[in-house]
Scaffold this motif. Structure first.
Motif, PDB file in Angstrom:
ATOM      1  N   GLU A 135      65.502  19.247  26.159  1.00  0.00           N
ATOM      2  CA  GLU A 135      64.590  20.113  25.408  1.00  0.00           C
ATOM      3  C   GLU A 135      63.195  20.093  26.028  1.00  0.00           C
ATOM      4  O   GLU A 135      62.547  21.133  26.156  1.00  0.00           O
ATOM      5  N   SER A 136      62.749  18.921  26.445  1.00  0.00           N
ATOM      6  CA  SER A 136      61.430  18.809  27.057  1.00  0.00           C
ATOM      7  C   SER A 136      61.360  19.587  28.357  1.00  0.00           C
ATOM      8  O   SER A 136      60.367  20.254  28.654  1.00  0.00           O
ATOM      9  N   VAL A 137      62.426  19.541  29.137  1.00  0.00           N
ATOM     10  CA  VAL A 137      62.484  20.291  30.395  1.00  0.00           C
ATOM     11  C   VAL A 137      62.451  21.791  30.112  1.00  0.00           C
ATOM     12  O   VAL A 137      61.766  22.556  30.796  1.00  0.00           O
ATOM     13  N   MET A 138      63.177  22.219  29.082  1.00  0.00           N
ATOM     14  CA  MET A 138      63.207  23.642  28.727  1.00  0.00           C
ATOM     15  C   MET A 138      61.839  24.128  28.244  1.00  0.00           C
ATOM     16  O   MET A 138      61.405  25.233  28.572  1.00  0.00           O
ATOM     17  N   LEU A 139      61.153  23.295  27.452  1.00  0.00           N
ATOM     18  CA  LEU A 139      59.857  23.689  26.881  1.00  0.00           C
ATOM     19  C   LEU A 139      58.749  23.688  27.920  1.00  0.00           C
ATOM     20  O   LEU A 139      57.980  24.632  28.033  1.00  0.00           O
ATOM     21  N   ASP A 140      58.641  22.605  28.672  1.00  0.00           N
ATOM     22  CA  ASP A 140      57.566  22.488  29.655  1.00  0.00           C
ATOM     23  C   ASP A 140      57.935  21.426  30.672  1.00  0.00           C
ATOM     24  O   ASP A 140      57.566  20.266  30.548  1.00  0.00           O
TER      25      ASP A 140
END
Length: 394
Positions: A135-140
Motif C-alpha cells: 500500500e505504501s508503494v502504491m501511495l507514494d
C-alpha cells in the motif's frame, strides 16, 4: 473519522466493468461491503479474471487511489460534493514510511529472537506487514524509497531484510505482477536471511575478509533456512523460493541446491538481483556503501552466468540511474538527495539540496526541480565520500 473519509471515495462497480489501474478496496458480498487484505490497483487482466473465477460480481473501487487517467477521483467528487479531498503532503507520507520501517524492524527483530529460541515462524504478521508495504508503494513509492535509503551499520540484517522485500515489491510492480504475487514475494524477502540467526555472530560481523572455512560456515544459513521454512505453516512456495534461491546462479554454481538455468523461476532470479544490489549499496562492518551506479556495473558484470541479463537491465530501468533516496552532486557543486522521480525521466528528478562541496558548508535546504532548472546532475555519489552525515535531511 478515517473510515468515513475513505468511504466517501468508494464507487460500486461490476467486475465486468473493471479496468487496469482501478484500486479495488472491498468486495460486495450479500449486498454488504467487505474489506479485503489484498486491496490494491488492478495490474493485469488476469487479476480481473481471478475475481470472476471467485464468483464476485461487484467490487468497491477507491476513486482517489485509482490511476489518475481513469478520472474516477473527479467522478466521486461530482457525486459527493460535500466530501473534502484530503491530500497528505510529502512530509506526512515520509513520516508514515518511517513508522512502517520501524514497525517492520520491530517485527523482524521479534521473529529472529523467537527463531533463535527454536519457536516456529508465524506467517500472518508478515502478511499484514507485506500488505502495508504494498500500500505504501502504491501511495507514494518515493517516500518509502527515501526512508529505505537510510542505513545503519549496526542494523544491517534487519534493514537488509526490509529493503529486499521493498525492492522486490517495487520490481514486481514494475513488471505488472498482481497484488497476491507481490505479497508472497514481500514475505519471502522479509524472511530471506532468517537462517543467519543461527550463524556465529563473530563470523557474520567480521570486519575483514572471511577465510574459506568461515565462508562455508556462513553459507550454512541457507541450510538452516530450509529447516525453518519446512517448520513454517502457511508459507507459500513463492515465498520459500525467494528465501531459498537468492544465492543460486544460472550456471549452477550457487547454493544451497546448485540450481541451474530454468530451474530458477522468474521470482527466484529477481531475488538474486535484489539481494546483491541492496548488499552492495549498504554500509557493512567490513565495507562502505557503494553508489547505485557502481552497484549496477557489478550486476551487469555478473551476467549472464550468475544473473539473468535481461532481468538485470529491467531492474536498472525500474530503479533508475539515480534512484530516489540516493545522493547526487549537481553541476553547481551542491549535494542533494534524489527526492522525487515519479512520472519523470531519469535525468530530471527533484533533488533536495543541503550542502555545497565547493564552499564546504551546509546550504539552505531547497528542493530543486531539474525539469525547470539550468542545473543538472553531474554524478551520483556514495555516502562514504562525504565529509558530513546526510541522515538528518531524509
Amino acid at each position: 473519522m478515517g473510515d468515513s473519509l475513505e468511504s466517501s471515495h468508494l464507487i460500486k462497480i461490476a467486475v465486468s466493468e473493471l479496468k487496469v489501474g482501478m484500486f479495488v478496496q472491498a468486495i460486495d458480498r450479500n449486498k454488504s461491503r467487505v474489506n479485503i487484505a489484498s486491496a490494491g490497483q488492478i495490474r493485469s487482466a488476469e487479476a480481473i479474471l481471478k475475481l470472476h473465477k471467485n464468483h464476485i460480481s461487484h467490487v468497491w473501487v477507491n476513486g482517489e487511489r485509482s490511476a489518475p487517467e481513469l478520472g474516477l477521483a473527479r467522478a466521486v467528487v461530482a457525486v459527493k460534493p460535500a466530501a473534502k479531498k484530503v491530500v497528505a503532503d510529502r512530509a506526512v507520507r515520509q513520516k508514515q514510511a518511517k513508522a512502517l520501517m520501524l514497525e517492520a524492524k520491530d517485527l523482524i527483530h521479534k521473529v529472529l529472537s523467537e527463531t533463535f529460541e527454536g519457536k516456529a515462524v508465524e506467517v500472518q504478521p508478515f502478511e499484514v506487514l507485506a500488505d502495508n508495504m504494498i500500500e505504501s508503494v502504491m501511495l507514494d513509492a518515493d517516500a518509502l524509497k527515501c526512508v529505505s535509503a537510510l542505513r545503519s551499520k549496526d542494523a544491517y540484517l534487519l534493514e537488509h531484510s526490509i529493503n529486499v522485500a521493498f525492492l522486490l515489491v517495487t520490481f514486481g510492480r514494475y513488471l505488472n505482477f498482481d497484488t497476491d504475487m507481490l505479497r508472497q514475494m514481500a514475505i519471502g524477502g522479509i524472511l530471506h536471511d532468517i537462517g543467519k540467526i543461527k550463524i556465529d555472530s563473530k563470523i557474520l560481523n567480521k570486519p575483514s575478509k572471511l577465510t574459506p572455512e568461515e565462508f562455508e560456515h556462513v553459507k550454512l544459513h541457507q541450510t538452516y533456512a530450509i529447516e525453518i521454512m519446512e517448520e513454517t505453516k502457511g508459507l507459500s512456495q513463492i515465498s520459500k523460493d525467494i528465501s531459498l534461491m537468492h544465492h543460486e546462479k544460472l550456471d549452477g554454481n550457487g547454493y544451497p541446491r546448485g540450481l541451474k538455468g530454468d530451474e530458477i523461476p522468474l521470482h527466484g532470479r529477481m531475488s538474486c538481483i535484489v539481494d546483491i544490489f541492496d548488499a552492495l549499496t549498504a554500509t557493512r562492518c567490513y565495507k562502505e556503501a557503494m553508489s547505485p551506479a557502481a552497484a549496477f556495473k557489478i550486476l551487469i558484470s555478473l551476467t549472464p552466468f550468475h544473473l539473468d541479463q535481461k532481468l538485470v537491465y529491467e531492474f536498472i530501468r525500474c530503479i533508475g540511474v539515480y534512484p530516489v533516496g540516493s545522493l547526487v552532486q549537481l553541476s553547481d557543486g551542491r549535494i542533494g538527495i534524489v527526492w522525487e522521480a515519479n512520472g519523470r525521466d531519469v535525468l530530471h528528478p527533484k533533488v533536495k539540496c543541503f550542502y555545497s562541496v565547493k564552499k564546504r558548508c551546509y546550504t539552505k535546504v531547497e528542493i530543486v526541480d531539474l525539469k525547470r532548472s539550468s542545473f543538472n546532475i553531474e554524478k551520483g555519489i556514495s555516502p562514504s565520500s562525504l565529509e558530513i552525515d546526510p541522515t538528518p535531511f531524509y
